[in-house]
Motif scaffolding. Structure first.
Motif, mmCIF file in Angstrom:
data_model
loop_
_atom_site.group_PDB
_atom_site.id
_atom_site.type_symbol
_atom_site.label_atom_id
_atom_site.label_comp_id
_atom_site.label_asym_id
_atom_site.label_seq_id
_atom_site.Cartn_x
_atom_site.Cartn_y
_atom_site.Cartn_z
ATOM 1 N N HIS A 157 0.842 -1.195 0.000
ATOM 2 C CA HIS A 157 0.000 0.000 0.000
ATOM 3 C C HIS A 157 0.875 1.242 0.000
ATOM 4 O O HIS A 157 2.071 1.187 0.326
ATOM 5 N N THR A 158 0.288 2.352 -0.398
ATOM 6 C CA THR A 158 1.014 3.607 -0.499
ATOM 7 C C THR A 158 0.175 4.743 0.066
ATOM 8 O O THR A 158 -1.060 4.694 0.046
ATOM 9 N N GLY A 159 0.869 5.756 0.565
ATOM 10 C CA GLY A 159 0.188 6.965 1.016
ATOM 11 C C GLY A 159 -0.120 7.921 -0.118
ATOM 12 O O GLY A 159 -0.815 8.928 0.087
ATOM 13 N N PHE A 160 0.378 7.604 -1.309
ATOM 14 C CA PHE A 160 0.107 8.452 -2.479
ATOM 15 C C PHE A 160 -1.369 8.368 -2.833
ATOM 16 O O PHE A 160 -1.938 7.274 -2.918
ATOM 17 N N ARG A 161 -1.985 9.497 -3.031
ATOM 18 C CA ARG A 161 -3.404 9.531 -3.385
ATOM 19 C C ARG A 161 -3.566 10.166 -4.766
ATOM 20 O O ARG A 161 -3.164 11.305 -4.980
ATOM 21 N N ASN A 162 -4.164 9.404 -5.657
ATOM 22 C CA ASN A 162 -4.320 9.906 -7.025
ATOM 23 C C ASN A 162 -5.725 10.407 -7.307
ATOM 24 O O ASN A 162 -6.043 10.716 -8.449
ATOM 25 N N PHE A 163 -6.560 10.497 -6.296
ATOM 26 C CA PHE A 163 -7.895 11.041 -6.524
ATOM 27 C C PHE A 163 -8.293 11.889 -5.321
ATOM 28 O O PHE A 163 -8.498 11.383 -4.227
ATOM 29 N N GLU A 164 -8.361 13.190 -5.571
ATOM 30 C CA GLU A 164 -8.796 14.134 -4.552
ATOM 31 C C GLU A 164 -9.872 15.007 -5.187
ATOM 32 O O GLU A 164 -9.563 15.929 -5.944
ATOM 33 N N PRO A 165 -11.151 14.704 -4.904
ATOM 34 C CA PRO A 165 -12.249 15.374 -5.610
ATOM 35 C C PRO A 165 -12.227 16.894 -5.507
ATOM 36 O O PRO A 165 -12.719 17.581 -6.406
ATOM 37 N N GLU A 166 -11.621 17.425 -4.436
ATOM 38 C CA GLU A 166 -11.619 18.875 -4.261
ATOM 39 C C GLU A 166 -10.567 19.571 -5.108
ATOM 40 O O GLU A 166 -10.579 20.804 -5.244
ATOM 41 N N ARG A 167 -9.640 18.805 -5.690
ATOM 42 C CA ARG A 167 -8.596 19.386 -6.529
ATOM 43 C C ARG A 167 -9.091 19.592 -7.955
ATOM 44 O O ARG A 167 -10.053 18.970 -8.382
ATOM 45 N N ASP A 168 -8.402 20.449 -8.710
ATOM 46 C CA ASP A 168 -8.693 20.645 -10.122
ATOM 47 C C ASP A 168 -7.375 20.654 -10.887
ATOM 48 O O ASP A 168 -6.603 21.616 -10.774
ATOM 49 N N PRO A 169 -7.065 19.584 -11.628
ATOM 50 C CA PRO A 169 -7.873 18.376 -11.811
ATOM 51 C C PRO A 169 -7.813 17.468 -10.581
ATOM 52 O O PRO A 169 -6.878 17.597 -9.770
ATOM 53 N N PRO A 170 -8.749 16.537 -10.433
ATOM 54 C CA PRO A 170 -8.800 15.711 -9.223
ATOM 55 C C PRO A 170 -7.755 14.610 -9.169
ATOM 56 O O PRO A 170 -7.558 13.996 -8.111
ATOM 57 N N THR A 171 -7.074 14.337 -10.299
ATOM 58 C CA THR A 171 -6.036 13.305 -10.317
ATOM 59 C C THR A 171 -4.674 13.922 -10.582
ATOM 60 O O THR A 171 -4.558 14.938 -11.272
ATOM 61 N N ARG A 172 -3.628 13.294 -10.052
ATOM 62 C CA ARG A 172 -2.260 13.810 -10.190
ATOM 63 C C ARG A 172 -1.490 13.106 -11.310
ATOM 64 O O ARG A 172 -0.597 13.694 -11.910
ATOM 65 N N LEU A 173 -1.803 11.843 -11.554
ATOM 66 C CA LEU A 173 -1.118 11.085 -12.593
ATOM 67 C C LEU A 173 -1.897 11.154 -13.891
ATOM 68 O O LEU A 173 -3.123 11.063 -13.901
ATOM 69 N N ARG A 174 -1.164 11.308 -14.990
ATOM 70 C CA ARG A 174 -1.786 11.331 -16.307
ATOM 71 C C ARG A 174 -1.152 10.265 -17.180
ATOM 72 O O ARG A 174 0.020 9.896 -16.992
ATOM 73 N N ALA A 175 -1.914 9.780 -18.151
ATOM 74 C CA ALA A 175 -1.379 8.796 -19.086
ATOM 75 C C ALA A 175 -0.110 9.340 -19.737
ATOM 76 O O ALA A 175 -0.074 10.487 -20.180
ATOM 77 N N GLY A 176 0.934 8.512 -19.755
ATOM 78 C CA GLY A 176 2.222 8.920 -20.300
ATOM 79 C C GLY A 176 3.224 9.334 -19.252
ATOM 80 O O GLY A 176 4.437 9.343 -19.518
ATOM 81 N N ASP A 177 2.763 9.704 -18.054
ATOM 82 C CA ASP A 177 3.692 10.051 -16.975
ATOM 83 C C ASP A 177 4.553 8.850 -16.603
ATOM 84 O O ASP A 177 4.199 7.689 -16.870
ATOM 85 N N VAL A 178 5.677 9.123 -15.967
ATOM 86 C CA VAL A 178 6.608 8.081 -15.545
ATOM 87 C C VAL A 178 6.495 7.905 -14.031
ATOM 88 O O VAL A 178 6.428 8.891 -13.286
ATOM 89 N N VAL A 179 6.462 6.657 -13.587
ATOM 90 C CA VAL A 179 6.365 6.343 -12.164
ATOM 91 C C VAL A 179 7.564 5.510 -11.742
ATOM 92 O O VAL A 179 7.908 4.510 -12.400
ATOM 93 N N VAL A 180 8.206 5.922 -10.671
ATOM 94 C CA VAL A 180 9.285 5.160 -10.067
ATOM 95 C C VAL A 180 8.806 4.714 -8.688
ATOM 96 O O VAL A 180 8.526 5.554 -7.822
ATOM 97 N N PHE A 181 8.683 3.405 -8.493
ATOM 98 C CA PHE A 181 8.258 2.899 -7.198
ATOM 99 C C PHE A 181 9.461 2.674 -6.298
ATOM 100 O O PHE A 181 10.510 2.185 -6.746
ATOM 101 N N GLU A 182 9.327 3.046 -5.025
ATOM 102 C CA GLU A 182 10.404 2.894 -4.049
ATOM 103 C C GLU A 182 9.869 2.226 -2.799
ATOM 104 O O GLU A 182 8.764 2.541 -2.338
ATOM 105 N N ALA A 183 10.617 1.277 -2.273
ATOM 106 C CA ALA A 183 10.210 0.588 -1.043
ATOM 107 C C ALA A 183 10.431 1.492 0.168
ATOM 108 O O ALA A 183 11.469 2.145 0.280
ATOM 109 N N VAL A 184 9.432 1.552 1.047
ATOM 110 C CA VAL A 184 9.535 2.313 2.286
ATOM 111 C C VAL A 184 9.198 1.369 3.437
ATOM 112 O O VAL A 184 8.594 0.318 3.256
ATOM 113 N N SER A 185 9.574 1.800 4.629
ATOM 114 C CA SER A 185 9.278 0.962 5.801
ATOM 115 C C SER A 185 8.515 1.776 6.833
ATOM 116 O O SER A 185 8.367 2.981 6.697
#
Length: 206
Positions: A178-206
């Motif tokens: 699980h992640t604390g990253f939130r990609n849907f916040e209805p109060e934001r404009d736009p409500p999502t942070r990630l868009r098709a074509g963006d690059v994602v680097v996943f990192e392990a946290v503890s």
């Protein structure tokens, strides 16, 4: 192909692969860069683009011709961002996925995070994001049983992709963390942070 009397679907393949996905995103970007009069909405998906239009402003034959012209253009460079997303790898399916791939849990996490992934598309549920593609040796099928609900922020894995659930949803994907990253916040404009074509680097946290 026509969808009713006010939409068309441009499909680049029947199966999900790198070329089909890139072509769909490129066409969507070109349609936004060079809009067609009468087009109301452009929605890219994994291997296709849905185009809604006003039939009073443009007919289907002319629309098809305009789309064809954009398909002949050199794809424009997508305006993309890179996102680093921390993941706590503690999902109930983590050990099972690693075992199915012949890896230890630690090795699976390292392999999962070793390369950047592209956002292939968003959708299915608000903010749900598909990231790919992992190497062929990291491909496992979806689960045979569907979980009725997974929590917001669940990190999911299947079919050579990693997905992030932005709302509570049912899923047949493997839950690996699980992640604390939130990609849907209805109060934001736009409500999502990630868009098709963006690059994602996943990192392990503890």
């Amino acid at each position: 192909m026509p969808l009713g009397d006010s939409a068309v679907l441009v499909r680049f393949g029947s199966d999900l692969d790198e070329a089909a996905n890139r072509n769909a995103l490129a066409l969507a970007a070109e349609l936004l860069r060079l809009p067609i009069t009468g087009v109301l909405e452009v929605v890219p998906s994994l291997v296709s683009v849905l185009i809604r239009y006003d039939p009073q402003a443009i007919d289907g034959w002319r629309l098809a011709g305009e789309i064809g012209l954009r398909l002949t253009h050199r794809p424009c460079d997508l305006d993309t961002k890179t996102h680093r997303i921390g993941v706590l790898f503690d999902g109930p399916d983590l050990a099972e996925v690693a075992e199915a791939l012949g890896l230890s849990v630690a090795d699976f996490i390292n392999r999962h995070n070793e390369q950047a992934l592209r956002v292939l598309t968003t959708g299915f549920a608000p903010g749900f994001v598909y990231c790919g593609f992992h190497a062929p040796e990291l491909v496992v099928p979806r689960r045979t049983a569907v979980r009725p609900k997974v929590a917001v922020g669940s990190v999911l894995f299947a079919a050579g992709q990693t997905a992030i659930a932005a709302t509570e949803i049912p899923t047949g994907w493997h839950v690996i963390g699980h992640t604390g990253f939130r990609n849907f916040e209805p109060e934001r404009d736009p409500p999502t942070r990630l868009r098709a074509g963006d690059v994602v680097v996943f990192e392990a946290v503890s």
